[in-house]
Design a protein around this motif. Sequence first.
Motif, mmCIF file in Angstrom:
data_model
loop_
_atom_site.group_PDB
_atom_site.id
_atom_site.type_symbol
_atom_site.label_atom_id
_atom_site.label_comp_id
_atom_site.label_asym_id
_atom_site.label_seq_id
_atom_site.Cartn_x
_atom_site.Cartn_y
_atom_site.Cartn_z
ATOM 1 N N LEU A 155 41.247 38.632 -24.046
ATOM 2 C CA LEU A 155 42.197 39.090 -25.076
ATOM 3 C C LEU A 155 41.623 40.154 -25.808
ATOM 4 O O LEU A 155 42.512 40.650 -26.625
ATOM 5 C CB LEU A 155 42.389 37.859 -26.173
ATOM 6 C CG LEU A 155 43.146 36.432 -25.636
ATOM 7 C CD1 LEU A 155 43.109 35.585 -26.827
ATOM 8 C CD2 LEU A 155 44.567 36.784 -25.234
ATOM 9 N N LEU A 246 45.329 39.726 -34.529
ATOM 10 C CA LEU A 246 45.730 39.395 -33.058
ATOM 11 C C LEU A 246 47.027 39.855 -32.915
ATOM 12 O O LEU A 246 48.184 39.384 -33.859
ATOM 13 C CB LEU A 246 45.373 38.033 -32.812
ATOM 14 C CG LEU A 246 45.467 37.612 -31.285
ATOM 15 C CD1 LEU A 246 43.992 38.261 -30.682
ATOM 16 C CD2 LEU A 246 44.827 35.961 -31.286
ATOM 17 N N SER A 250 49.057 38.405 -27.653
ATOM 18 C CA SER A 250 47.798 37.548 -27.609
ATOM 19 C C SER A 250 47.755 36.339 -28.149
ATOM 20 O O SER A 250 46.999 35.365 -27.911
ATOM 21 C CB SER A 250 46.547 38.543 -28.182
ATOM 22 O OG SER A 250 46.435 39.609 -27.281
#
Length: 373
Positions: A155, A246, A250
């Motif tokens: 990620l 994030l 993700s």
Amino acid sequence: MTQFGAPAFAADLARALAARETNRVDIPLIQPAEPFLDMAGEDLRRRIFLTESETGESLCLRPEFTIPVCRAHIAEGVATPRRYAYLGEVFRQRRDGSSEFFQAGVEDLGEPDEARADARAVSDARALAAEFAPGAALTITLGDQSVFEAVVAGLGLPAGWQKRLIHAFGNEQALRAMIARLASPDSSAAPDGAVAAFLAAGDAAGLEAHIESVMEATGYSTHASRSPAEITARLMDKQALAATRLSAASLAALKSFLALDVTLDRAAAALSSFARDAGLDIAAAQARFEARLSALAARGEDLATMRWRAAFGRPLDYYTGLVFEVAVGEAGLVLAGGGRYDRLMALLGAREPIPAVGFSLWLDRIETVRAGR
């Protein structure tokens, strides 16, 4: 020899362990506390019974067997692979049940075929639980820390966040809290104006000089705490973590992964489908995962009766890959649990990396099931 206070089936269990190509090892009750405090994890650390030697060394009553078995192996300097078995008392503060109880188990050190060793650990734990708790409806749950680590790395999160998430693996409440922070960074705990200005400008040198001047003005001794440079590094790192957010894609991928919960016969396909849909390259972790499934099937285990939960972990910091538990009943009373801990041997002083996997059986819980309570 059956130990005083051990369950009536302990002698039979000891023979069953010996039949599995193990070497019986006896571990002293009094152990140095430092290895457990450094490597066992918060859940175990706060349950340890601590004491002190006449020379001031921090000691404890043996809270588990894995760390001392590994230390004994390193001290003896014997060759691997080697499989150890143990049966004895451990001492931990517990919410329910006695703080002094018996555990038995196996530590498998140095087996180069990791999939084979993993499968043997799961299979032996299941078989022993079934043998000594006959008729119990067992549930077997597996997780894999290395797969989770591969997903988190894929990620693209900062190293600090990766470390935090990996440390929280297995604690679903903590993971949810961290994911919530990644979705909406918390700016409520902002530092004072001067520090905030240096952080906003990325001026590490200026921040260090500011902290040093404040410490000098207040008479705060750097010898009794962190240095200005250490405080600066910590604040800069904390700022970077707090500012990280994030992406929606993700975040969705991480939540999707943690929601995976399937029987083992469907686990490889589920993981492959997830990686493809999320656009993550976790091929190395997938290969190890699939090799373990093949090894379990080769041992005759019914994969359709076991589950893989992507969010499943165990509350010990030294695990690195496979984690598993064998439980019984609607309440999920855990009779056995274990996993892979490849980094532990080196941390304890081994001269070279030694792959390792093991499991423990909770004899008091097995005795409860045998008694029908």
